[in-house]
Design a protein around this motif. Sequence first.
Motif, PDB file in Angstrom:
ATOM      1  N   ALA A 188      61.956  34.152  14.579  1.00 32.25           N
ATOM      2  CA  ALA A 188      60.572  34.268  14.107  1.00 32.25           C
ATOM      3  C   ALA A 188      59.708  34.815  15.237  1.00 32.25           C
ATOM      4  CB  ALA A 188      60.065  32.911  13.637  1.00 32.25           C
ATOM      5  N   ARG A 189      60.003  36.041  15.651  1.00 29.77           N
ATOM      6  CA  ARG A 189      59.276  36.672  16.740  1.00 29.77           C
ATOM      7  C   ARG A 189      58.984  38.124  16.381  1.00 29.77           C
ATOM      8  NH1 ARG A 189      60.902  33.914  22.067  1.00 29.77           N
ATOM      9  NH2 ARG A 189      62.510  32.421  21.510  1.00 29.77           N
ATOM     10  N   CYS A 190      57.922  38.636  16.970  1.00 27.24           N
ATOM     11  CA  CYS A 190      57.583  40.053  16.869  1.00 27.24           C
ATOM     12  C   CYS A 190      57.273  40.556  18.273  1.00 27.24           C
ATOM     13  CB  CYS A 190      56.368  40.272  15.959  1.00 27.24           C
ATOM     14  SG  CYS A 190      56.643  39.854  14.230  1.00 27.24           S
ATOM     15  N   TYR A 191      57.517  41.846  18.504  1.00 25.48           N
ATOM     16  CA  TYR A 191      57.319  42.417  19.830  1.00 25.48           C
ATOM     17  C   TYR A 191      56.469  43.689  19.722  1.00 25.48           C
ATOM     18  CZ  TYR A 191      61.563  39.595  20.207  1.00 25.48           C
ATOM     19  OH  TYR A 191      62.470  38.591  20.107  1.00 25.48           O
ATOM     20  N   LEU A 192      55.567  43.824  20.646  1.00 27.80           N
ATOM     21  CA  LEU A 192      54.746  45.029  20.743  1.00 27.80           C
ATOM     22  C   LEU A 192      55.041  45.657  22.104  1.00 27.80           C
ATOM     23  CD1 LEU A 192      52.677  46.190  18.711  1.00 27.80           C
ATOM     24  CD2 LEU A 192      50.875  45.268  20.154  1.00 27.80           C
ATOM     25  N   VAL A 193      55.507  46.900  22.101  1.00 23.89           N
ATOM     26  CA  VAL A 193      55.912  47.575  23.332  1.00 23.89           C
ATOM     27  C   VAL A 193      54.857  48.610  23.694  1.00 23.89           C
ATOM     28  CG1 VAL A 193      57.684  48.973  24.453  1.00 23.89           C
ATOM     29  CG2 VAL A 193      58.340  47.231  22.772  1.00 23.89           C
ATOM     30  N   SER A 194      54.413  48.600  24.936  1.00 23.92           N
ATOM     31  CA  SER A 194      53.512  49.638  25.449  1.00 23.92           C
ATOM     32  C   SER A 194      54.112  50.208  26.718  1.00 23.92           C
ATOM     33  CB  SER A 194      52.116  49.077  25.716  1.00 23.92           C
ATOM     34  OG  SER A 194      52.165  48.009  26.644  1.00 23.92           O
ATOM     35  N   GLN A 195      53.924  51.498  26.907  1.00 26.66           N
ATOM     36  CA  GLN A 195      54.498  52.166  28.073  1.00 26.66           C
ATOM     37  C   GLN A 195      53.662  51.876  29.313  1.00 26.66           C
ATOM     38  OE1 GLN A 195      54.555  56.197  26.391  1.00 26.66           O
ATOM     39  NE2 GLN A 195      56.775  56.081  26.361  1.00 26.66           N
ATOM     40  N   GLY A 196      54.348  51.796  30.466  1.00 22.57           N
ATOM     41  CA  GLY A 196      53.661  51.537  31.720  1.00 22.57           C
ATOM     42  C   GLY A 196      53.299  50.071  31.883  1.00 22.57           C
ATOM     43  N   ASP A 197      52.485  49.809  32.880  1.00 24.76           N
ATOM     44  CA  ASP A 197      52.093  48.421  33.174  1.00 24.76           C
ATOM     45  C   ASP A 197      50.611  48.189  32.948  1.00 24.76           C
ATOM     46  OD1 ASP A 197      51.111  49.946  35.205  1.00 24.76           O
ATOM     47  OD2 ASP A 197      52.034  48.810  36.839  1.00 24.76           O
ATOM     48  N   LEU A 198      49.934  49.121  32.261  1.00 24.70           N
ATOM     49  CA  LEU A 198      48.506  48.964  32.036  1.00 24.70           C
ATOM     50  C   LEU A 198      48.194  47.698  31.245  1.00 24.70           C
ATOM     51  CD1 LEU A 198      45.617  50.086  32.203  1.00 24.70           C
ATOM     52  CD2 LEU A 198      46.093  51.397  30.140  1.00 24.70           C
ATOM     53  N   ASP A 199      49.041  47.388  30.262  1.00 23.13           N
ATOM     54  CA  ASP A 199      48.778  46.239  29.395  1.00 23.13           C
ATOM     55  C   ASP A 199      48.937  44.913  30.136  1.00 23.13           C
ATOM     56  OD1 ASP A 199      47.931  45.314  26.979  1.00 23.13           O
ATOM     57  OD2 ASP A 199      49.914  45.163  26.095  1.00 23.13           O
ATOM     58  N   ARG A 200      49.527  44.956  31.322  1.00 23.30           N
ATOM     59  CA  ARG A 200      49.653  43.739  32.130  1.00 23.30           C
ATOM     60  C   ARG A 200      48.532  43.634  33.155  1.00 23.30           C
ATOM     61  NH1 ARG A 200      54.947  45.716  32.920  1.00 23.30           N
ATOM     62  NH2 ARG A 200      54.605  45.779  35.167  1.00 23.30           N
ATOM     63  N   GLY A 201      47.561  44.529  33.066  1.00 24.12           N
ATOM     64  CA  GLY A 201      46.510  44.565  34.054  1.00 24.12           C
ATOM     65  C   GLY A 201      45.606  43.343  34.006  1.00 24.12           C
ATOM     66  N   MET A 202      44.733  43.261  34.991  1.00 23.33           N
ATOM     67  CA  MET A 202      43.796  42.148  35.100  1.00 23.33           C
ATOM     68  C   MET A 202      42.729  42.254  34.023  1.00 23.33           C
ATOM     69  SD  MET A 202      41.300  41.207  38.330  1.00 23.33           S
ATOM     70  CE  MET A 202      42.684  41.053  39.445  1.00 23.33           C
ATOM     71  N   THR A 203      42.487  41.163  33.324  1.00 18.15           N
ATOM     72  CA  THR A 203      41.426  41.146  32.334  1.00 18.15           C
ATOM     73  C   THR A 203      40.087  40.931  33.034  1.00 18.15           C
ATOM     74  OG1 THR A 203      41.523  38.765  31.947  1.00 18.15           O
ATOM     75  CG2 THR A 203      43.020  40.170  30.648  1.00 18.15           C
ATOM     76  N   LEU A 204      39.005  41.220  32.320  1.00 21.96           N
ATOM     77  CA  LEU A 204      37.680  40.984  32.893  1.00 21.96           C
ATOM     78  C   LEU A 204      37.453  39.495  33.128  1.00 21.96           C
ATOM     79  CD1 LEU A 204      35.240  43.458  31.111  1.00 21.96           C
ATOM     80  CD2 LEU A 204      36.301  43.633  33.358  1.00 21.96           C
ATOM     81  N   ALA A 205      38.077  38.644  32.321  1.00 26.63           N
ATOM     82  CA  ALA A 205      37.960  37.199  32.549  1.00 26.63           C
ATOM     83  C   ALA A 205      38.590  36.818  33.882  1.00 26.63           C
ATOM     84  CB  ALA A 205      38.605  36.436  31.403  1.00 26.63           C
ATOM     85  N   GLN A 206      39.740  37.419  34.202  1.00 29.08           N
ATOM     86  CA  GLN A 206      40.378  37.148  35.481  1.00 29.08           C
ATOM     87  C   GLN A 206      39.574  37.766  36.633  1.00 29.08           C
ATOM     88  OE1 GLN A 206      44.119  38.925  34.427  1.00 29.08           O
ATOM     89  NE2 GLN A 206      45.086  36.950  33.981  1.00 29.08           N
ATOM     90  N   ARG A 207      39.075  38.976  36.394  1.00 33.56           N
ATOM     91  CA  ARG A 207      38.271  39.639  37.436  1.00 33.56           C
ATOM     92  C   ARG A 207      36.996  38.851  37.724  1.00 33.56           C
ATOM     93  NH1 ARG A 207      35.285  41.060  40.542  1.00 33.56           N
ATOM     94  NH2 ARG A 207      34.776  43.127  41.383  1.00 33.56           N
ATOM     95  N   LEU A 208      36.488  38.143  36.729  1.00 38.44           N
ATOM     96  CA  LEU A 208      35.255  37.386  36.893  1.00 38.44           C
ATOM     97  C   LEU A 208      35.446  36.211  37.846  1.00 38.44           C
ATOM     98  CD1 LEU A 208      32.492  37.912  35.695  1.00 38.44           C
ATOM     99  CD2 LEU A 208      32.962  36.210  33.943  1.00 38.44           C
ATOM    100  N   GLN A 209      36.698  35.800  38.052  1.00 35.95           N
ATOM    101  CA  GLN A 209      36.948  34.722  38.995  1.00 35.95           C
ATOM    102  C   GLN A 209      36.561  35.117  40.419  1.00 35.95           C
ATOM    103  OE1 GLN A 209      37.852  31.754  38.022  1.00 35.95           O
ATOM    104  NE2 GLN A 209      38.364  32.247  35.885  1.00 35.95           N
ATOM    105  N   GLN A 210      36.473  36.422  40.679  1.00 37.07           N
ATOM    106  CA  GLN A 210      36.115  36.899  42.010  1.00 37.07           C
ATOM    107  C   GLN A 210      34.607  36.947  42.225  1.00 37.07           C
ATOM    108  OE1 GLN A 210      38.042  40.660  42.705  1.00 37.07           O
ATOM    109  NE2 GLN A 210      40.010  39.962  41.886  1.00 37.07           N
TER     110      GLN A 210
END
Length: 779
Positions: A188-210
């Motif tokens: 019972a799983r689904c997968y979404l594949v995106s090329q490169g590592d952009l989708d693993r980038g820092m979110t604005l919520a994470q950036r806001l910690q700085q």
Amino acid sequence: MVKAPRRDLVRELVKREQEQVTSRISFWRSQAFYQVYRLVPARFQWLLPGLQEWAQDLFRRQEAEEQEQAAAALSAVEAAGAIVPPADLRVPLIPEMTLIQGNRGRYQVQEFVGMRGQGRLYRGVQVNSRQVITLREYVLPTEQFPTQEIRYRQQLFSQTGGVTLADSRRQNLRLVEPWEAISDQREARCYLVSQGDLDRGMTLAQRLQQGAFSPAQVRQVLHQVLQTLEALHTQKFRLPGGQIRSGLAHGQLGLEHLLWVPVKSGGTPAELRFLVYVTDLGLWEFLFIPSGTERPISHPRRDLVALGYAGLQLLHGAASLHTYLDPKEERHWPVGVPSGLKEVILRLLELGSPFADAAEARRVVGQVHLGNPGEGRAALTADPEAPLPPFRWWRWWPLPLLLLVVGVAWWGWLRLFPAQRSLFTTPNREPLLCCMAEVANVPKGQFKYSGERGGTWAYVLQQVNLVQIGQSLTAEIQRLFPRLDLTFIPADSNQAALNALNQGQVDFAVTPLVDQTTTEGLGRDVAWAVENVAYDGLAVVVVFSYAQRRDSLPRYLNGQITLAQLRQLYTGQITNWQSLGGPNLPVRLYIPTDTEAVALFEQRVLQDEGSIRSFRRLVSLIPISRRAQQVVTITPLTSQELLRQIIQDFEREQVGGIGFSTFSRVFGQCAGYPLAISEPGQPAVQALIQDNGRPIDPTTNLCDKKGGYRLKPATFASGRYPLAYPLSVVYARDNSRPPVGAWFTELLRTTEAQRLLQKAGLVPLQELDVLNPVNLPSP
């Protein structure tokens, strides 16, 4: 058990379509009024405010319903921050080195990297190409989803997991577009594949910690996200199942679904060197919300509300991620927020005059002034308790009659006084995009464009140290956009470049727009766009001599010359400067070897065929005989040789030389004095102004004041300087052709590109403030 979930999902899809239709009607209503406003002559525009007031009264009840929906959206933001809880952590992670088979390849999972929204993120590679990919896993726990419903949602995920433009164009919308959606038939799983590592980038919520974002950073975030939303809400997209959707809403926009990507961009302050990408559309994310849980309603206006709240969070910092901020409370606004930015955020939240769509919001954000707090426009707030005025239908009966009168008057005006298209426009004070890397919708592939060989644009491209030592503008574009292959094909003349464009041999052309006949040779069956990207002009120079020198030409000429006098000089009618009130010095004439500049001189100065023939007969390809001073000839030299020669003529032979070239090739030198130019019945206009705002004059020592004078964009943009002309990008407004011309225009209009063009000697579209890198408008 099986049909109920299906009915719920079908009902939800129908509801989404209805919302899209309502949104489009609102969008076209706004656009129609804007087009009517542009068509109405200035003398009739005083009628439009009354018409707009009537229109607001007519649609007041509909807007009241929409505001109720917006209030519900804001309540949703207040309650949950528009972020859906993550998937069940009790479902085990995908083991490392697991292989997952998709329709477009096999993927190997390497490691788990974190969670975001409904999915879990993994780093991996495509087995065959070894290309890095990001895999996003969605789980459907059996405790929350019946078995048959799991299969149905997996099937729906395969058909909706990902979007591409319906016309198959590849454009950078700053939207993370999935490469492939895979449903696991064994689990019972689904997968979404995106090329490169952009989708693993820092979110604005994470950036806001700085730390909290500055107002300039928030403005840039809003502007970039609104660009993406504008495309998302208005363009047609193709889903993996083949369905075409006209306009999509994000549905769950928030800091967790905006990716912060740092970039390198010369000439831009470090705090503004970033791009923001939008990810995690509710189109597929909502499939993994259990049926018993209320899901957010996807609507373009709710995207704007969520973006407004995200802007408020960015101003506060990390504490805002755990505390609800009430934008209606003044104490929930940080101290020092510029009033213009505050107004925009309130309007996004629909606590002021709401934006019609993302396009309008983007335009207004671009005009925000980040000056001192309290300056600028006041926030427009609405009284939620104010009763709606009753609808008065009888106030509307004059409207059709008034529209008919305005239409007839406009038609008559055009018949009696047909508009003449101006080569120049009023200096554009709309702020420019900061950086070339920010320009969205990057076309991918190989494209060609043309311009005159040895002309102004070719000269710009030859500046090998323009960006930095050893790096030209072409190299910088290739570095920023590696998937774009843009080749310059030089032509023998600007007309030849336009002919190549007309015949489809190139995708666009960069050419000086000399007069109305420049583009008349283009086919009339195609709508052609002519977009100004910079300005240049012809500089008429005589020998620069200090004021105390005897026989100083600039002093005798009072620093100016008329077009008629230039015509007499270059047709052999004047051979001694005494004829113009100057010293007893013979005249010696020079022209540049730049054929583009000579063609401009013929059209702007000589004008008639007789003068042009006389001018061409005097042109000699060998230097003037120093013994036969009475023979008038015109000597072609390069711009630098021309400047050196007129100084030698004066110093060694007491001969008064005169020549001309483009400002882009002679600006910043002090060998020749650029004369002010006057047209019949008009005062002379000097193109160079000093730092104090006054034009240079014959007493100005150009050698001592290098860097103390400049070319003023307003003088060129308005056409006040008679020999000014715009440098334009010409391309076809044809959907069947690649939009690379429009993209290249937007690229050259960024602040970064305008600074580079100014460095190359061209005049930018507007003043570029050294202390204001993003070129915001002055108050």
